[in-house]
Write a protein that holds these residues in place. Structure first.
Motif, PDB file in Angstrom:
ATOM      1  N   GLN A   3       0.752  -1.337   0.048  1.00 17.07           N
ATOM      2  CA  GLN A   3      -0.123  -0.044   0.246  1.00 17.07           C
ATOM      3  C   GLN A   3       0.950   1.005   0.118  1.00 17.07           C
ATOM      4  O   GLN A   3       2.016   1.233   0.353  1.00 17.07           O
ATOM      5  CB  GLN A   3      -0.945   0.190   1.169  1.00 17.07           C
ATOM      6  CG  GLN A   3      -1.973  -0.986   1.379  1.00 17.07           C
ATOM      7  CD  GLN A   3      -2.767  -1.052   2.579  1.00 17.07           C
ATOM      8  OE1 GLN A   3      -3.023   0.021   2.994  1.00 17.07           O
ATOM      9  NE2 GLN A   3      -2.985  -2.176   3.296  1.00 17.07           N
ATOM     10  N   THR A   5       1.380   5.226   1.868  1.00 17.30           N
ATOM     11  CA  THR A   5       0.950   6.028   2.666  1.00 17.30           C
ATOM     12  C   THR A   5       1.610   7.183   2.306  1.00 17.30           C
ATOM     13  O   THR A   5       2.802   7.498   2.181  1.00 17.30           O
ATOM     14  CB  THR A   5       1.521   5.662   4.041  1.00 17.30           C
ATOM     15  OG1 THR A   5       1.132   4.154   4.202  1.00 17.30           O
ATOM     16  CG2 THR A   5       1.042   6.370   5.118  1.00 17.30           C
ATOM     17  N   GLU A  40      -5.637  12.037   5.093  1.00 15.71           N
ATOM     18  CA  GLU A  40      -6.881  11.155   5.399  1.00 15.71           C
ATOM     19  C   GLU A  40      -7.538  11.261   4.214  1.00 15.71           C
ATOM     20  O   GLU A  40      -7.531  12.213   3.269  1.00 15.71           O
ATOM     21  CB  GLU A  40      -7.688  12.130   6.593  1.00 15.71           C
ATOM     22  CG  GLU A  40      -6.847  11.878   8.044  1.00 15.71           C
ATOM     23  CD  GLU A  40      -7.549  12.628   8.945  1.00 15.71           C
ATOM     24  OE1 GLU A  40      -8.718  13.125   8.903  1.00 15.71           O
ATOM     25  OE2 GLU A  40      -7.150  12.528  10.206  1.00 15.71           O
ATOM     26  N   PHE A  41      -8.283  10.189   4.148  1.00 17.43           N
ATOM     27  CA  PHE A  41      -9.229  10.240   2.869  1.00 17.43           C
ATOM     28  C   PHE A  41     -10.231  11.202   2.467  1.00 17.43           C
ATOM     29  O   PHE A  41     -10.954  11.701   3.743  1.00 17.43           O
ATOM     30  CB  PHE A  41     -10.127   8.641   2.910  1.00 17.43           C
ATOM     31  CG  PHE A  41     -10.757   8.636   1.657  1.00 17.43           C
ATOM     32  CD1 PHE A  41     -10.250   8.017   0.405  1.00 17.43           C
ATOM     33  CD2 PHE A  41     -12.009   8.595   1.689  1.00 17.43           C
ATOM     34  CE1 PHE A  41     -11.023   7.732  -0.790  1.00 17.43           C
ATOM     35  CE2 PHE A  41     -12.876   8.595   0.441  1.00 17.43           C
ATOM     36  CZ  PHE A  41     -12.399   8.099  -0.627  1.00 17.43           C
ATOM     37  N   GLY A  42     -10.272  11.823   1.332  1.00 21.02           N
ATOM     38  CA  GLY A  42     -11.079  13.121   1.276  1.00 21.02           C
ATOM     39  C   GLY A  42     -10.514  14.336   1.503  1.00 21.02           C
ATOM     40  O   GLY A  42     -11.197  15.333   1.188  1.00 21.02           O
TER      41      GLY A  42
END
Length: 149
Positions: A3, A5, A40-42
């Motif tokens: 993944q 980050t 953070e997502f979004g």
């Protein structure tokens, strides 16, 4: 499964041309890094650094310029499945500096059972270099900052 980050960090100078760093005890290790944290997502990267700076340093900032984004492969210091991409911005304070300051590197107590403790301190420009920070990407950034500013 591998993944990515994304981490976003800020560089702030004070009127004495000192650089703010964060000393952190994380999962049994001691690290000196730049204040900031995970996207953070979004959230966009500019929103992230403003939020992270408020959370970590209790200061309002605005982004002056983008300094650097990781351009090489870096695996996480904490696991072997996350590739780290770090983005660094030069910041300008828009509120007074009120964070408690450490008087020396890692000048905090680590309570028994604690997994994370952190504090910030100013590093004099003469003492600031890649040796002043711990993580590989931060070392690259420190060399860029030293050469550019």
């Amino acid at each position: 499964m591998p993944q990515f980050t994304v981490r976003v960090y800020g560089i702030l100078f004070n009127e004495k041309k000192q650089v703010l760093v964060s000393d952190e005890y994380i999962r049994g290790g001691y690290y000196t890094k730049f204040p900031g944290g995970g996207l953070e997502f979004g959230e966009g990267t500019l929103e992230c650094i403003v939020r992270e700076w408020k959370e970590e340093v209790n200061q309002d900032v605005e982004v002056v310029e983008h300094i650097y984004t990781t351009d090489f492969f870096q695996i996480s210091a904490f696991d072997d499945v996350n590739q780290i991409i770090s983005i660094y911005y030069l910041l300008k304070a828009t509120s007074p500096f009120v964070a408690p300051l450490l008087e020396k590197p890692f000048g905090f107590e680590v309570p028994e059972g604690a997994t994370q403790v952190e504090g910030v301190r100013w590093v004099d420009w003469e003492d600031f270099s890649s040796a002043a920070v711990t993580l590989p990407i931060d070392k690259v950034l420190a060399d860029i900052v030293k050469a550019k500013y």
